[in-house]
Write an enzyme that holds these catalytic residues in place. Structure first.
Site, PDB file in Angstrom:
ATOM      1  N   ASP A  28       0.839  -1.192   0.000  1.00 14.76           N
ATOM      2  CA  ASP A  28       0.000   0.000   0.000  1.00 14.76           C
ATOM      3  C   ASP A  28       0.880   1.249   0.000  1.00 14.76           C
ATOM      4  O   ASP A  28       1.865   1.328   0.738  1.00 14.76           O
ATOM      5  CB  ASP A  28      -0.884  -0.008   1.254  1.00 14.76           C
ATOM      6  CG  ASP A  28      -1.824   1.172   1.317  1.00 14.76           C
ATOM      7  OD1 ASP A  28      -2.791   1.200   0.548  1.00 14.76           O
ATOM      8  OD2 ASP A  28      -1.563   2.080   2.132  1.00 14.76           O
ATOM      9  N   GLU A  47      13.480 -15.332  -1.257  1.00 17.11           N
ATOM     10  CA  GLU A  47      13.767 -16.460  -0.374  1.00 17.11           C
ATOM     11  C   GLU A  47      12.566 -17.400  -0.275  1.00 17.11           C
ATOM     12  O   GLU A  47      12.721 -18.619  -0.132  1.00 17.11           O
ATOM     13  CB  GLU A  47      14.146 -15.924   1.014  1.00 17.11           C
ATOM     14  CG  GLU A  47      14.546 -16.977   2.010  1.00 17.11           C
ATOM     15  CD  GLU A  47      14.889 -16.391   3.373  1.00 17.11           C
ATOM     16  OE1 GLU A  47      14.802 -17.125   4.373  1.00 17.11           O
ATOM     17  OE2 GLU A  47      15.238 -15.184   3.441  1.00 17.11           O
TER      18      GLU A  47
END
Length: 545
Positions: free
Chosen positions: A210, A268
């Site tokens: 956001d 990751e």
């Protein structure tokens, strides 16, 4: 109806380029406990419906602990579920069910600011020398007691608020109750990365960032200059925020290294990120934030969330992004929880179902990852919420010229029964009568409905790499015709032509001469000797010769 688990290629590094995102606004999606507010078990109960659309990613607006002054975009605890939405166990069950259906879960991350009730801010405002004193943006007043500069809040007025505890101003780019975090402090960055890891460990597949260009501010606190060309497309002309060129309070260059850190963490877990960009030149920031494969995978702006619906305007936005991007990827949205519903905004107060179908097909034909907003697949129009029932502080502030965001946030109508089957209690916003008439139960199985068209068009598009990954070029056409071509290596080029208007049109398109009309896309239109003939809100797809 549950779709087959044959969506995008999950092992492809850029699988998200073939994906479609579906946004769920949890307060208004489905309520299971009768309190009138949607919840996480309600989302879980409707995941089969979402899967049946053929989408790939479910973006869920904030469900974190919050005082709800901005309905969840003011977070008090980044690592817990607000009790009104359920529990962490409910969240885990939702993720597990989504994955079993082949859906990925994307959550909102509101990093730029917190709620004033957050423990970080409570500590920060307590004194000027506590461990978190520098976690937020604080400033001494000007000599005359005024704020340190002219920065303005998106929601109205100065973006500085006086605090009696520290006898300083703190920055808030939105509500006064949403203090701005100081991203120049490495501890703040790490705290957010740690909170994100918490959710990635729970199986989250991606994040929507956001206000992702609001993270950093100018350390010298220089005042913004006046806007040279005022942006009235993405900022309402009743809001003075658009009168400034926002060069010092957002979109700062320091954000790029942070986004690179974020990407390392996401990689990751093989997770993806899409950033929301609201800037004076949003397309440039989108291109910058998605460039070089080491920051965000995708970004979207408000450039197609505007009142303007013309072929020239839409073409310009896509072409400008393509001209600026360096290997990045856009996500084109025409509706979300912050803007008037597209059926009304672009189609007018009585837009027919044909309009909703055409706009969906047009959106899904642009180069980029489409993001659909709940209810748009049902052709929902903007709901009329009277002032006395408004909940949105943004709308209350700028009423009556701007009615805020409640009209697009009213509850989903699943059935024609009481409250549309959304809740057994009193809904937090009224259910629209228009939506009841278009409820999911009404459209289910109706071959002419917007719902069934959405399912079939998405399935049709999925088989065409030209429309999911291909290059794009536009043709010169008169309004209201939008014509484009998509090309993918080893595949026949596809020509798509759309009539954005309510009257039949004919358009000469030399590339359509000898083209082979495609089958199965479900919209009316023909080509005769290069003359494209489209009824109101019609479209035509063909293989180039």
């Amino acid at each position: 109806m549950t779709k087959q688990l044959t969506q995008v290629s999950p092992h492809a590094q850029d699988w998200y380029r073939e994906a479609i995102i579906y946004q769920v606004y949890p307060r208004s999606f489905n309520d299971t406990n009768g309190d009138g507010i949607g919840d996480i078990p309600g989302i879980t109960a409707k995941l089969d419906y979402i899967a049946s659309l053929g989408v790939d990613i479910v973006w869920i607006s904030p469900y974190f602990k919050s005082p709800m002054k901005d309905f969840g975009y003011d977070i008090a605890d980044y690592c817990d579920v607000d009790p009104m939405f359920g529990t962490l166990a409910d969240f885990d069950a939702m993720v597990a069910r989504a994955h079993s259906l082949g859906l990925k879960i994307m959550i909102d991350q509101v990093m730029a600011h917190t709620a004033e009730e957050h423990a970080w801010f409570k500590e920060s405002r307590a004194s000027r020398d506590n461990p978190k004193a520098d976690w937020y943006v604080w400033s001494d007043p000007a000599p005359d007691g005024n704020p340190p500069n002219n920065w303005m809040s998106v929601f109205g007025g100065s973006s500085w608020q006086w605090d009696t505890r520290r006898r300083q101003y703190y920055l808030h780019n939105f509500l006064v109750s949403q203090p701005q975090l100081n991203f120049h402090n490495p501890e703040v960055q790490q705290a957010h990365l740690d909170a994100l890891r918490f959710w990635l460990e729970r199986g989250v597949d991606g994040i929507r960032l956001d206000a992702c260009n609001f993270h950093f501010h100018d350390l010298e606190l220089r005042s913004n200059p006046p806007a040279v060309n005022r942006d009235t497309a993405t900022v309402s002309d009743v809001n003075p925020y658009g009168m400034q060129a926002h060069v010092y309070d957002k979109s700062r260059p320091e954000n790029l290294p942070f986004l690179q850190k974020l990407r390392v963490l996401l990689d990751e877990y093989k997770a993806v990120a899409i950033g929301e960009v609201g800037a004076d030149d949003s397309l440039a920031v989108m291109a910058e934030y998605t460039a070089d494969g080491d920051k965000l995978q995708m970004a979207y702006s408000f450039n197609l969330l505007v009142p303007t619906c013309s072929s020239h305007y839409i073409r310009k936005q896509v072409e400008n992004f393509e001209a600026r991007v360096k290997g990045g990827w856009a996500s084109w949205s025409v509706g979300n929880h912050d803007v008037q519903r597209v059926a009304t905004r672009w189609g007018g107060p009585s837009a027919p179902v044909a309009f909703a179908k055409m706009i969906l097909a047009m959106q899904l034909s642009l180069k980029g990852t489409p993001c659909l907003y709940q209810g748009d697949e049902l052709a929902f129009a903007e709901a009329d919420v009277p002032f006395e029932l408004l909940q949105d502080p943004y709308g209350i502030t700028f009423w009556p010229e701007f009615k805020g965001r409640d009209g697009c946030r009213t509850p989903m109508a699943w059935t024609t029964g009481a409250n549309g089957g959304f809740t057994e209690g009193k809904p937090w916003l009224p259910v629209s009568p228009d939506h009841l008439a278009k409820a999911a139960s009404v459209q289910e199985g109706d071959e002419g409905s917007s719902l069934e068209f959405t399912r079939k068009f998405i399935a049709w598009r999925r088989k065409l790499p030209q429309l999911t990954r291909g290059a794009i070029q536009f043709f010169d056409t008169p309004e209201p015709v939008l014509a484009l071509r998509r090309d993918a290596e080893g595949e026949r080029g596809i020509i798509a032509v759309f009539n954005l208007g309510a009257e039949p049109v004919s358009c000469a398109l030399p590339q359509a001469v000898g083209a082979e009309q495609m089958e199965g896309y479900g919209l009316p239109g023909t080509v005769v000797d290069g003359q494209v003939r489209l009824p109101a809100f019609g479209a035509w797809f063909g293989y180039a010769r």
